[in-house]
Design a protein around this motif. Sequence first.
Motif, PDB file in Angstrom:
ATOM      1  N   TYR A 159      48.929  61.448 -28.739  1.00  0.00           N
ATOM      2  CA  TYR A 159      49.213  61.499 -26.885  1.00  0.00           C
ATOM      3  C   TYR A 159      50.759  61.395 -26.955  1.00  0.00           C
ATOM      4  CZ  TYR A 159      49.034  60.078 -22.128  1.00  0.00           C
ATOM      5  OH  TYR A 159      49.123  60.440 -20.953  1.00  0.00           O
ATOM      6  N   PRO A 206      49.735  61.370 -16.962  1.00  0.00           N
ATOM      7  CA  PRO A 206      48.736  62.348 -17.298  1.00  0.00           C
ATOM      8  C   PRO A 206      48.950  63.725 -16.561  1.00  0.00           C
ATOM      9  CG  PRO A 206      47.663  60.336 -17.156  1.00  0.00           C
ATOM     10  CD  PRO A 206      49.103  60.075 -17.025  1.00  0.00           C
ATOM     11  N   ASN A 240      45.004  69.762 -28.878  1.00  0.00           N
ATOM     12  CA  ASN A 240      44.613  68.455 -28.641  1.00  0.00           C
ATOM     13  C   ASN A 240      43.243  68.231 -28.488  1.00  0.00           C
ATOM     14  OD1 ASN A 240      47.169  66.448 -28.265  1.00  0.00           O
ATOM     15  ND2 ASN A 240      47.888  68.575 -27.642  1.00  0.00           N
ATOM     16  N   VAL A 272      41.333  65.318 -30.471  1.00  0.00           N
ATOM     17  CA  VAL A 272      40.723  64.069 -29.928  1.00  0.00           C
ATOM     18  C   VAL A 272      39.185  64.131 -30.571  1.00  0.00           C
ATOM     19  CG1 VAL A 272      39.226  63.785 -27.918  1.00  0.00           C
ATOM     20  CG2 VAL A 272      41.567  64.327 -27.558  1.00  0.00           C
TER      21      VAL A 272
END
Length: 391
Positions: free
Chosen positions: A83, A105, A132, A136
């Motif tokens: 992140y 975000p 990403n 995740v």
Amino acid sequence: MNNALLAANTAGYTMPPLWRILTKSGYFTGLCGAIGATVTYATTVRPALRAARTDAAGDVAVLRHRSARFLAWSGVLLLVTGYLQLAARVARAGKGTPFGDALAPHRIWQFLRAPAAKGAWIPQGTVYLAQNLVLVLTAATLVALFAPAARRRLDALAGAALPLSLGTTLVAAVPATRPKNTDAVVDLALDQVHIVSGTVWLGGLALLVALAAARGRLGDAAGPLWADLWRRFSLVAMVCVGAVVVSGLWLSWRHVGAVDQLWTTGYGAALLVKLLLVLGLVAAGAVNQFWLTPRIAQTRRANDTASLLHLTLRHFPKVVWGEVALGLGVLGVMPFLTGSARTEAHSAHAASSAAVFSAGAALALALAVSLYATVKASDALARRPAATATV
């Protein structure tokens, strides 16, 4: 004169901001945990645990539990550093966007949904979005190992996380625009070889020293098990060394046009520090291969349980801890490798040719032969009389 030359050559070097240093080093540390731990578990830990003697069942249970915990925490680390790395991409892409604002975000989502640049076949943000999503999924698979029920399926979850963790870096390497030439394609391929082999090497070392820290809970039968663990990982590390050296030589040649640029340019100075740290890692590996590994084999053959435990769980981990420290140094210097020494020194850009590829192939072959000779020499030392295996 030399000071003036250094000042002139480093004028084009931009020192990365602190947030860039921390996020990039952290991200590659996360990759080491995910890629290195899953590959090492699959190639070293799981086979050794399965081949362990029946009287080492308790030790196997301890190491399986500790492996699961390490993998689970690797998932947490990958999620956090991933992140922060994504926010860093937003800060670098925006014009003057502070890193603190890039953490929001909604800014990250805007970056991921930005339209494709002119001439691009896919938006760059879409590539990072796909990367990403894989990240995740990798982290979720690993974090699941915190649950006792999931730990009973450790082999399956670690096996599933392995290709996903590799995808975390490989997907990000997909070019949004068509590579300009063959050199650009080779750059992309060897850059990923460098990343994957380096993270397997460093992450594998970290996993093994974490497992060795459980020595207080292991019994006398752990000596042969750990001898097998170190033997298996030595082969994995040797392959990684070969891949790191070959890919590193290409990437260094692309960015450094002359030897003196290693100390007369900012990029070159950072690369020189990295090279010295990697040489230290290789030297420590040579100690393992030519001194510790043969003595472990000799001691095991002599059925000297006390000496075997000392070598495998006391002496060997000390050397590996030194390697881990050097590896952290490598990760710390990576963010400073920005730009190119060639650009700073105003020298010609690197351009490949048949002669360059031929020389590279010859170097790769010579390296493969030398690594093979290293394995044979280590085996020959291990076959010497056990009397030479004094601890």
